[in-house]
Design a protein around this motif. Structure first.
Motif, PDB file in Angstrom:
ATOM      1  N   GLU A   1      63.863 -15.335  -2.839  1.00  6.96           N
ATOM      2  CA  GLU A   1      64.524 -14.250  -2.099  1.00  6.96           C
ATOM      3  C   GLU A   1      64.620 -12.995  -2.965  1.00  6.96           C
ATOM      4  OE1 GLU A   1      68.279 -15.674  -0.764  1.00  6.96           O
ATOM      5  OE2 GLU A   1      67.435 -17.023   0.773  1.00  6.96           O
ATOM      6  N   ARG A   2      65.082 -13.167  -4.197  1.00  6.72           N
ATOM      7  CA  ARG A   2      65.225 -12.027  -5.111  1.00  6.72           C
ATOM      8  C   ARG A   2      63.858 -11.434  -5.434  1.00  6.72           C
ATOM      9  NH1 ARG A   2      65.094  -8.218  -7.437  1.00  6.72           N
ATOM     10  NH2 ARG A   2      66.199  -7.458  -9.288  1.00  6.72           N
ATOM     11  N   TYR A   3      62.886 -12.285  -5.668  1.00  8.50           N
ATOM     12  CA  TYR A   3      61.532 -11.820  -5.965  1.00  8.50           C
ATOM     13  C   TYR A   3      60.957 -11.045  -4.778  1.00  8.50           C
ATOM     14  CZ  TYR A   3      56.459 -12.135  -6.439  1.00  8.50           C
ATOM     15  OH  TYR A   3      55.111 -11.847  -6.468  1.00  8.50           O
ATOM     16  N   ALA A   4      61.162 -11.555  -3.560  1.00  8.76           N
ATOM     17  CA  ALA A   4      60.633 -10.893  -2.362  1.00  8.76           C
ATOM     18  C   ALA A   4      61.255  -9.503  -2.196  1.00  8.76           C
ATOM     19  CB  ALA A   4      60.895 -11.750  -1.129  1.00  8.76           C
ATOM     20  N   LYS A   5      62.534  -9.370  -2.488  1.00  9.78           N
ATOM     21  CA  LYS A   5      63.181  -8.055  -2.395  1.00  9.78           C
ATOM     22  C   LYS A   5      62.557  -7.072  -3.392  1.00  9.78           C
ATOM     23  CE  LYS A   5      67.600  -9.869  -0.726  1.00  9.78           C
ATOM     24  NZ  LYS A   5      69.025 -10.146  -1.048  1.00  9.78           N
ATOM     25  N   ALA A   6      62.195  -7.576  -4.560  1.00  8.97           N
ATOM     26  CA  ALA A   6      61.532  -6.723  -5.546  1.00  8.97           C
ATOM     27  C   ALA A   6      60.148  -6.310  -5.058  1.00  8.97           C
ATOM     28  CB  ALA A   6      61.427  -7.457  -6.883  1.00  8.97           C
ATOM     29  N   VAL A   7      59.420  -7.246  -4.437  1.00  9.61           N
ATOM     30  CA  VAL A   7      58.114  -6.919  -3.863  1.00  9.61           C
ATOM     31  C   VAL A   7      58.262  -5.852  -2.790  1.00  9.61           C
ATOM     32  CG1 VAL A   7      56.202  -7.830  -2.470  1.00  9.61           C
ATOM     33  CG2 VAL A   7      57.081  -9.158  -4.409  1.00  9.61           C
ATOM     34  N   GLU A   8      59.289  -5.973  -1.960  1.00 10.84           N
ATOM     35  CA  GLU A   8      59.537  -4.986  -0.905  1.00 10.84           C
ATOM     36  C   GLU A   8      59.785  -3.603  -1.512  1.00 10.84           C
ATOM     37  OE1 GLU A   8      60.102  -3.496   2.995  1.00 10.84           O
ATOM     38  OE2 GLU A   8      59.253  -5.398   2.284  1.00 10.84           O
TER      39      GLU A   8
ATOM     40  N   GLU B   1      56.767 -23.083   2.524  1.00 10.39           N
ATOM     41  CA  GLU B   1      58.194 -22.825   2.765  1.00 10.39           C
ATOM     42  C   GLU B   1      58.683 -21.634   1.937  1.00 10.39           C
ATOM     43  OE1 GLU B   1      62.546 -25.103   2.497  1.00 10.39           O
ATOM     44  OE2 GLU B   1      60.678 -26.233   2.160  1.00 10.39           O
ATOM     45  N   ASP B   2      58.194 -21.544   0.681  1.00 14.39           N
ATOM     46  CA  ASP B   2      58.545 -20.395  -0.157  1.00 14.39           C
ATOM     47  C   ASP B   2      58.070 -19.092   0.486  1.00 14.39           C
ATOM     48  OD1 ASP B   2      59.609 -22.077  -2.163  1.00 14.39           O
ATOM     49  OD2 ASP B   2      57.646 -22.287  -3.121  1.00 14.39           O
ATOM     50  N   VAL B   3      56.848 -19.118   1.019  1.00 16.14           N
ATOM     51  CA  VAL B   3      56.292 -17.927   1.664  1.00 16.14           C
ATOM     52  C   VAL B   3      57.117 -17.542   2.893  1.00 16.14           C
ATOM     53  CG1 VAL B   3      54.285 -17.025   2.921  1.00 16.14           C
ATOM     54  CG2 VAL B   3      53.954 -18.280   0.787  1.00 16.14           C
ATOM     55  N   GLN B   4      57.529 -18.543   3.660  1.00 11.82           N
ATOM     56  CA  GLN B   4      58.360 -18.257   4.825  1.00 11.82           C
ATOM     57  C   GLN B   4      59.686 -17.641   4.395  1.00 11.82           C
ATOM     58  OE1 GLN B   4      57.581 -18.316   7.969  1.00 11.82           O
ATOM     59  NE2 GLN B   4      55.552 -19.236   7.728  1.00 11.82           N
ATOM     60  N   ASP B   5      60.282 -18.166   3.318  1.00 14.27           N
ATOM     61  CA  ASP B   5      61.529 -17.596   2.806  1.00 14.27           C
ATOM     62  C   ASP B   5      61.321 -16.151   2.367  1.00 14.27           C
ATOM     63  OD1 ASP B   5      62.938 -19.916   3.251  1.00 14.27           O
ATOM     64  OD2 ASP B   5      62.744 -20.649   1.189  1.00 14.27           O
ATOM     65  N   MET B   6      60.208 -15.885   1.697  1.00 14.50           N
ATOM     66  CA  MET B   6      59.918 -14.532   1.239  1.00 14.50           C
ATOM     67  C   MET B   6      59.764 -13.570   2.413  1.00 14.50           C
ATOM     68  SD  MET B   6      57.193 -15.397  -1.796  1.00 14.50           S
ATOM     69  CE  MET B   6      56.608 -13.711  -1.879  1.00 14.50           C
TER      70      MET B   6
ATOM     71  N   HIS C   1      62.456 -11.275   3.618  1.00 17.87           N
ATOM     72  CA  HIS C   1      62.954 -10.218   2.741  1.00 17.87           C
ATOM     73  C   HIS C   1      61.900  -9.173   2.396  1.00 17.87           C
ATOM     74  CE1 HIS C   1      66.634 -12.577   2.139  1.00 17.87           C
ATOM     75  NE2 HIS C   1      65.843 -13.627   2.053  1.00 17.87           N
ATOM     76  N   THR C   2      60.653  -9.399   2.791  1.00 17.45           N
ATOM     77  CA  THR C   2      59.612  -8.406   2.570  1.00 17.45           C
ATOM     78  C   THR C   2      58.559  -8.504   3.661  1.00 17.45           C
ATOM     79  OG1 THR C   2      57.931  -7.563   1.042  1.00 17.45           O
ATOM     80  CG2 THR C   2      58.317  -9.940   1.005  1.00 17.45           C
ATOM     81  N   SER C   3      58.020  -7.364   4.017  1.00 16.84           N
ATOM     82  CA  SER C   3      56.922  -7.331   4.993  1.00 16.84           C
ATOM     83  C   SER C   3      55.573  -7.391   4.290  1.00 16.84           C
ATOM     84  CB  SER C   3      57.006  -6.051   5.837  1.00 16.84           C
ATOM     85  OG  SER C   3      57.014  -4.903   4.999  1.00 16.84           O
ATOM     86  N   TYR C   4      55.588  -7.500   2.959  1.00 15.97           N
ATOM     87  CA  TYR C   4      54.348  -7.468   2.183  1.00 15.97           C
ATOM     88  C   TYR C   4      53.932  -8.850   1.686  1.00 15.97           C
ATOM     89  CZ  TYR C   4      55.467  -2.527   2.358  1.00 15.97           C
ATOM     90  OH  TYR C   4      55.786  -1.254   2.793  1.00 15.97           O
ATOM     91  N   VAL C   5      54.178  -9.851   2.512  1.00 16.52           N
ATOM     92  CA  VAL C   5      53.710 -11.207   2.223  1.00 16.52           C
ATOM     93  C   VAL C   5      52.803 -11.641   3.370  1.00 16.52           C
ATOM     94  CG1 VAL C   5      55.744 -12.286   3.258  1.00 16.52           C
ATOM     95  CG2 VAL C   5      54.380 -13.570   1.621  1.00 16.52           C
ATOM     96  N   ILE C   6      51.672 -12.226   3.032  1.00 17.55           N
ATOM     97  CA  ILE C   6      50.673 -12.604   4.032  1.00 17.55           C
ATOM     98  C   ILE C   6      50.290 -14.064   3.845  1.00 17.55           C
ATOM     99  CG2 ILE C   6      49.711 -10.307   4.445  1.00 17.55           C
ATOM    100  CD1 ILE C   6      47.628 -10.880   2.317  1.00 17.55           C
ATOM    101  N   GLY C   7      49.545 -14.574   4.806  1.00 15.73           N
ATOM    102  CA  GLY C   7      49.121 -15.969   4.751  1.00 15.73           C
ATOM    103  C   GLY C   7      50.069 -16.897   5.476  1.00 15.73           C
ATOM    104  N   LYS C   8      50.974 -16.333   6.281  1.00 13.50           N
ATOM    105  CA  LYS C   8      51.935 -17.175   6.995  1.00 13.50           C
ATOM    106  C   LYS C   8      51.282 -17.888   8.172  1.00 13.50           C
ATOM    107  CE  LYS C   8      54.733 -13.762   7.911  1.00 13.50           C
ATOM    108  NZ  LYS C   8      54.031 -12.652   7.262  1.00 13.50           N
ATOM    109  N   ASN C   9      50.253 -17.267   8.749  1.00 13.85           N
ATOM    110  CA  ASN C   9      49.641 -17.796   9.969  1.00 13.85           C
ATOM    111  C   ASN C   9      48.164 -18.138   9.795  1.00 13.85           C
ATOM    112  OD1 ASN C   9      52.091 -17.369  11.530  1.00 13.85           O
ATOM    113  ND2 ASN C   9      51.628 -15.187  11.354  1.00 13.85           N
TER     114      ASN C   9
END
Length: 354
Positions: free
Chosen positions: A99-106, A123-128, A131-139
């Motif tokens: 969560e904290r890492y994803a906020k930094a990425v955002e 699951e980590d990717v889903q959690d991220m 908190h950020t729109s800059y994560v891909i590979g969810k689908n």
């Protein structure tokens, strides 16, 4: 720690450091600005490193490779990579870490777009993604498309070495049975390959005996000496080095792992032993192609990704042709081709040495 102490650092690199001591978070994001004013694409790795320097150097090395991989896939982006240092404290706070890492990425506002790599779960990717729109590979399943590209690359490699793409009856030693390694194993098995498999996890090796009853399961240190046609590194990098290359009893190397070669001398050593090396960032570009397709079109399309993989096979054939004409290692030829694509000419980076 000074970047200038890292031999992998070049003027093309921009590095972001992310820390939260209360939960044990230490992470490095390296963006390799081979192209400016475009996002850097690269997955996030959650791994145990012996030091912060080792973690940073891994991020720097992999980010450059991602630029080359993007060039191989003819993508209009640059490369990047992130590593989160795995510790017992970080593992205890895993959800908070991501969560904290994803906020930094955002907060980087699109300079860095990321997804899953070694040690990072879906699951980590889903959690991220909360908190950020800059994560891909969810689908999309990048491991499948990575393995698909490696499989096609193996066919081209077999054609170059044996004059036939036929996999049935050929012998393969597969090192690593993670997400991509498992996908590749099933593809090879379905094509009629004879398999020797290993994994560093003893429990995983027992599971492999049940899942692949006709395959030979060996200890990790024995995989290098397996008498096979193709050795397939599908775990971590640096496995082709001055200790392991003399042990190899294969005709070719083609796998999904990044940075398989320890250094350029290792490439020369393989060449001298007449072991054909399929450049890793060329044949394993399917995962990147799949998540970028999802990013560009909001949903990944298998036909578009397959077209990228078809282009990859043509590129690999060209690299092997240039290799025959120049007698240079395929990895050196591939690097020159990617430098021409990125910079318009072969680029020699200026390294900071002090």
């Amino acid at each position: 720690m000074q970047l200038s102490h890292c031999p992998e650092y070049t003027p093309q690199h921009v590095v972001f450091e992310i820390r939260d001591p209360e939960i044990g978070l230490t992470a490095f994001v390296a963006v390799h600005k081979a192209r400016y004013n475009v996002p850097g694409f690269g997955a996030t790795r959650f791994w145990q490193y012996s030091s912060e320097e080792e973690a940073l150097r891994d991020a720097l090395r992999l980010s450059r490779l991602m630029s080359y991989k993007g060039a191989a896939a003819d993508l209009p982006y640059t490369g990047a990579k992130a590593v989160i240092m795995y510790t017992e404290k970080a593992a205890e706070h895993r959800k908070e870490i991501f969560e904290r890492y994803a906020k930094a990425v955002e907060s980087l506002q699109g300079q860095f777009i990321t997804g899953t790599d070694v040690g990072v779960t879906n699951e980590d990717v889903q959690d991220m993604s909360h908190h950020t729109s800059y994560v891909i590979g969810k689908n999309v399943d990048p491991a499948f498309f990575t393995a698909r590209g490696v499989f096609l690359g193996i066919e081209i490699t077999l054609q170059e070495v044996f004059g036939s793409r036929e996999i049935r009856g050929r012998h393969f030693a597969v090192q690593g049975a993670g997400k991509t390694g498992m996908a590749l194993l099933h593809m090879l098995k379905d094509a009629g390959a004879d398999l020797i498999i290993t994994d560093t996890n003893p429990q995983r090796r027992e599971e492999l005996r049940n899942e692949f009853p006709l395959a030979a399961i060996c200890e990790p240190q024995d995989i290098y000496e397996a008498k096979v046609d193709v050795f397939c590194p599908c775990a971590l990098g640096g496995v082709l080095n001055h200790d392991t290359i003399p042990l190899l009893q294969c005709r070719a190397v083609a796998g999904s792992a990044n940075n398989q070669l320890c250094d350029e001398l290792s490439a020369q050593e393989l060449n001298q032993r007449n072991i054909l090396y399929a450049p890793d960032y060329v044949i394993n570009l399917g995962g990147l192609a799949s998540v970028v397709d999802e990013f560009q079109y909001h949903t990944a399309d298998a036909d578009r990704i397959e077209e990228k993989l078809h282009d990859m096979t043509a590129l690999l054939e060209d690299i092997f042709t240039r290799r025959r004409d120049s007698h240079m290692p395929p990895s050196v030829v591939a690097d020159e081709v990617m430098q021409e694509r990125l910079y318009g000419s072969v680029f020699t980076p200026t390294y900071v040495l002090n």
